[in-house]
Enzyme design. Structure first.
Site, mmCIF file in Angstrom:
data_model
loop_
_atom_site.group_PDB
_atom_site.id
_atom_site.type_symbol
_atom_site.label_atom_id
_atom_site.label_comp_id
_atom_site.label_asym_id
_atom_site.label_seq_id
_atom_site.Cartn_x
_atom_site.Cartn_y
_atom_site.Cartn_z
ATOM 1 N N GLY A 167 2.132 1.136 0.209
ATOM 2 C CA GLY A 167 1.237 0.318 -0.595
ATOM 3 C C GLY A 167 -0.145 0.174 0.016
ATOM 4 O O GLY A 167 -1.156 0.163 -0.700
ATOM 5 N N ASP A 168 -0.198 0.073 1.340
ATOM 6 C CA ASP A 168 -1.489 0.000 2.034
ATOM 7 C C ASP A 168 -2.260 1.305 1.861
ATOM 8 O O ASP A 168 -3.478 1.310 1.667
ATOM 9 C CB ASP A 168 -1.281 -0.266 3.527
ATOM 10 C CG ASP A 168 -0.413 -1.482 3.784
ATOM 11 O OD1 ASP A 168 -0.433 -2.416 2.954
ATOM 12 O OD2 ASP A 168 0.305 -1.495 4.802
#
Length: 316
Positions: free
Chosen positions: A251-252
């Site tokens: 997600g980062d």
């Protein structure tokens, strides 16, 4: 300039052991140490895209110094507020005989009001030329009111505010018109007091976030792909197939790549496609992507524009 802010960074210690028995010495067969924290990961991702950035947050003693040194070795400037107590060390133990993993996530240091004020003072100098990512959970002593104050500063000083947290404070921050928020489907459901969301509900609530003030909503759907909401369009891109190794930082990678590419002037459809490919690449790797397989992964992917009406959405 782009800034990342990690309130509660960590060192992640990954170990493997054949067995994990109580009251005896369990010796490891593999070990790896990585600086971590959502904003820290985004700083590394941006640098791989050749985008300069400055990492902010709270840093405690020798473990905090380890993270700062790792960032600086990659050419990333740091401006952490130094605090008493050690930045947390999280331990992930893979037990081969059980084919399972034990996760120990620590609390981290206690942050006081003077240290919080010092961080928000740094942020108060940002202006319309700047982007600020605030990512991850709050450490002890930091309440959601701090997030709201940063959101307010973004609205007042006109810098682009990118927020990635599971807290419902996201909903309160919408009145300050954040540049981008990045929930996943589980977080979105929780914010609106649902156990799960249907395809139509994903669209309905994603649109609701934009209607309530978010300039962009990047909604991660895991192995299904990603939805992007703006005031003028809804886009869906499927995720490529591959063997998932670790989803922790995907997600980062998705968020950092997407905002970074927009900053470089890439059109939104292409930025979204590459961001999902990069996030998938991280999920297929033991660490962050190095982008070498992103072009190949993109061959499996298509960006679709969604024309949503209640009862008609079938794409996800």
């Amino acid at each position: 300039m782009i800034y990342t802010c990690t309130m509660n960074p960590a060192i992640d210690l990954f170990v493997s052991t054949d067995k994990y028995d109580p009251l005896v010495v369990n010796r490891t067969s593999e070990e790896d140490i990585q600086p971590n924290g959502k904003g820290v990961n985004i700083s590394f991702i941006l640098k791989m895209l050749d985008i300069d950035n400055i990492a902010l947050g709270f840093s405690g003693e020798f473990t905090g110094a380890f993270i700062e040194e790792a960032l600086e070795k990659k050419g990333i400037k740091t401006q952490f507020v130094h605090v008493k107590g050690t930045t947390r060390i999280n331990v992930f133990t893979h037990v081969k005989s059980e084919n399972t993993e034990y996760k120990l996530v620590n609390r981290g240091p206690l942050i006081n009001s003077e240290q919080i004020n010092k961080l928000t003072s740094y942020i108060s100098y940002l202006n319309e030329e700047d982007v600020l990512f605030v990512s991850g959970s709050n450490p002890r002593g930091v309440t959601d009111e701090v997030i709201l104050e940063i959101a307010r500063l973004s609205n007042e000083n006109k810098f682009k505010f990118v927020l990635d947290t599971s807290s419902k404070v996201v909903l309160e921050s919408l009145k300050y018109k954040p540049y981008c928020i990045k929930p996943n489907d589980e977080e979105l459901a929780k914010w609106f007091n649902k156990s799960t969301l249907s395809n139509e509900e994903l669209i309905y609530y994603g649109k609701k976030l934009v209607d309530s003030g978010a300039q962009m909503v990047l909604l991660s759907l895991g192995e299904k792909g990603c939805l992007l909401f703006t005031s003028s369009k809804i886009l869906f891109v499927n995720a490529p197939k591959g063997k998932v190794v670790n989803t922790a930082c995907s997600g980062d990678t998705l968020l950092g790549t997407f905002i970074g590419l927009l900053r470089k002037g890439i059109v939104i459809e292409e930025a979204l496609k590459e961001a999902v490919a990069a996030g998938s690449s991280t999920a297929f790797s033991p660490g962050l992507t190095d982008y070498t397989d992103v072009e190949e992964l993109k061959k499996q992917m298509k960006v679709k524009k969604i024309n949503f009406r209640i009862g008609e959405y079938k794409h996800v």
